[in-house]
Design a protein around this motif. Sequence first.
Motif, PDB file in Angstrom:
ATOM      1  N   PHE A   1      -1.604   1.060   1.730  1.00 48.25           N
ATOM      2  CA  PHE A   1      -2.556   0.087   1.247  1.00 48.25           C
ATOM      3  C   PHE A   1      -2.845  -0.940   2.323  1.00 48.25           C
ATOM      4  N   TYR A   2      -4.010  -1.553   2.227  1.00 47.85           N
ATOM      5  CA  TYR A   2      -4.395  -2.570   3.194  1.00 47.85           C
ATOM      6  C   TYR A   2      -3.800  -3.926   2.866  1.00 47.85           C
ATOM      7  N   LYS A   3      -3.576  -4.187   1.586  1.00 52.07           N
ATOM      8  CA  LYS A   3      -3.084  -5.500   1.193  1.00 52.07           C
ATOM      9  C   LYS A   3      -2.130  -5.345   0.017  1.00 52.07           C
ATOM     10  N   VAL A   4      -1.008  -6.026   0.079  1.00 53.72           N
ATOM     11  CA  VAL A   4      -0.056  -6.076  -1.022  1.00 53.72           C
ATOM     12  C   VAL A   4       0.146  -7.538  -1.354  1.00 53.72           C
ATOM     13  N   SER A   5      -0.019  -7.887  -2.628  1.00 56.30           N
ATOM     14  CA  SER A   5       0.162  -9.290  -3.015  1.00 56.30           C
ATOM     15  C   SER A   5       0.964  -9.381  -4.291  1.00 56.30           C
TER      16      SER A   5
ATOM     17  N   VAL B   1      -1.610  -2.939  -8.650  1.00 58.50           N
ATOM     18  CA  VAL B   1      -2.890  -2.930  -9.344  1.00 58.50           C
ATOM     19  C   VAL B   1      -3.996  -2.706  -8.329  1.00 58.50           C
ATOM     20  N   ASP B   2      -4.929  -1.814  -8.672  1.00 52.46           N
ATOM     21  CA  ASP B   2      -6.122  -1.599  -7.861  1.00 52.46           C
ATOM     22  C   ASP B   2      -7.000  -2.836  -8.010  1.00 52.46           C
ATOM     23  N   SER B   3      -7.194  -3.597  -6.938  1.00 52.50           N
ATOM     24  CA  SER B   3      -7.914  -4.870  -7.029  1.00 52.50           C
ATOM     25  C   SER B   3      -9.403  -4.692  -7.280  1.00 52.50           C
ATOM     26  N   LEU B   4      -9.959  -3.528  -7.002  1.00 57.45           N
ATOM     27  CA  LEU B   4     -11.388  -3.298  -7.225  1.00 57.45           C
ATOM     28  C   LEU B   4     -11.684  -3.082  -8.710  1.00 57.45           C
ATOM     29  N   HIS B   5     -10.836  -2.279  -9.377  1.00 61.52           N
ATOM     30  CA  HIS B   5     -11.086  -1.926 -10.782  1.00 61.52           C
ATOM     31  C   HIS B   5     -10.035  -2.464 -11.743  1.00 61.52           C
TER      32      HIS B   5
END
Length: 51
Positions: free
Chosen positions: A47-51, A9-13
């Motif tokens: 990606f910079y972060k994967v959670s 999931v795109d965390s910004l949008h």
Amino acid sequence: MILTKHLFVDSLHNFIIATDVAAANVPSHRLLIDQVDSLKELFGQYFYKVS
């Protein structure tokens, strides 16, 4: 059969940009590596972060 879902999931949008469904006996890390690599090909970078 029990299935598990995996989402990126795109965390910004909050857009879902990748999904995968697999049998519950498939380890998540095996799917994660393939998804990360395919998204790198699509977007040109990891990606910079994967959670």
